[in-house]
Design an enzyme around this catalytic site. Structure first.
Site, PDB file in Angstrom:
ATOM      1  N   THR A  45       7.706   3.620   3.608  1.00  0.00           N
ATOM      2  CA  THR A  45       8.468   2.398   3.883  1.00  0.00           C
ATOM      3  C   THR A  45       8.423   1.999   5.356  1.00  0.00           C
ATOM      4  O   THR A  45       8.089   2.797   6.233  1.00  0.00           O
ATOM      5  CB  THR A  45       9.931   2.556   3.434  1.00  0.00           C
ATOM      6  OG1 THR A  45      10.555   3.591   4.190  1.00  0.00           O
ATOM      7  CG2 THR A  45      10.024   2.872   1.943  1.00  0.00           C
ATOM      8  N   ASP A  46       8.805   0.750   5.600  1.00  0.00           N
ATOM      9  CA  ASP A  46       8.868   0.229   6.963  1.00  0.00           C
ATOM     10  C   ASP A  46      10.329   0.155   7.413  1.00  0.00           C
ATOM     11  O   ASP A  46      11.229   0.631   6.716  1.00  0.00           O
ATOM     12  CB  ASP A  46       8.177  -1.131   7.052  1.00  0.00           C
ATOM     13  CG  ASP A  46       8.796  -2.201   6.160  1.00  0.00           C
ATOM     14  OD1 ASP A  46       9.953  -2.025   5.691  1.00  0.00           O
ATOM     15  OD2 ASP A  46       8.139  -3.226   5.928  1.00  0.00           O
TER      16      ASP A  46
END
Length: 144
Positions: free
Chosen positions: A15-16
């Site tokens: 994820t970011d």
């Protein structure tokens, strides 16, 4: 036609900062599914990816994002390879939720070309890949 389905849970490292899967990681997840389908079909991954005679690089990749993927989400990645010529194939991927609804979250395509590793010119696909492309048996793999 779905020829292989890969089970994958979204990890925090996928994820970011916004908490959703980083766009480039979708292709990485799809490549994991590709590798798993090769492995399940009996192709030795170590020798396949280190063959001195031929290489099969990806020459095109694209992804369409249709819904967010969050850490902890269970996914199914449907892998649908198709031979395009004696030296080319493409793989269509569908990334869906691992639920009864199988909501489509992303679609991706990778195109591959077989080349002679020394001359860097197109060459026919190895027999094992042609067999993999021709085998349309359903399989399921996982990485948890």
């Amino acid at each position: 036609m779905i020829s292989f389905t890969y089970n994958r849970t979204v990890r925090f490292s996928d994820t970011d900062a916004a908490g959703v899967v980083y766009f480039a990681n979708v292709l990485s997840i799809c490549h994991e599914a590709y590798e798993a389908s090769l492995d399940v079909s009996g192709i030795n991954l170590k020798s396949f990816f280190t063959q001195p005679a031929v290489a099969i690089p990806i020459v095109h990749a694209s992804v369409d994002f249709l819904g967010p993927m969050f850490c902890g989400d269970p996914l199914l990645i449907h892998v649908m390879p198709e031979q395009l010529s004696e030296s080319k194939f493409e793989i269509a991927y569908q990334v869906v939720t691992a639920s009864s609804s199988q909501q489509l979250l992303a679609k991706a395509i990778t195109k591959h070309v077989c080349i002679d590793a020394m001359t860097r010119t197109k060459t026919p696909l190895p027999k094992e890949i042609v067999e993999w492309l021709g085998s349309r048996e359903s399989g399921v793999g996982s990485r948890e």
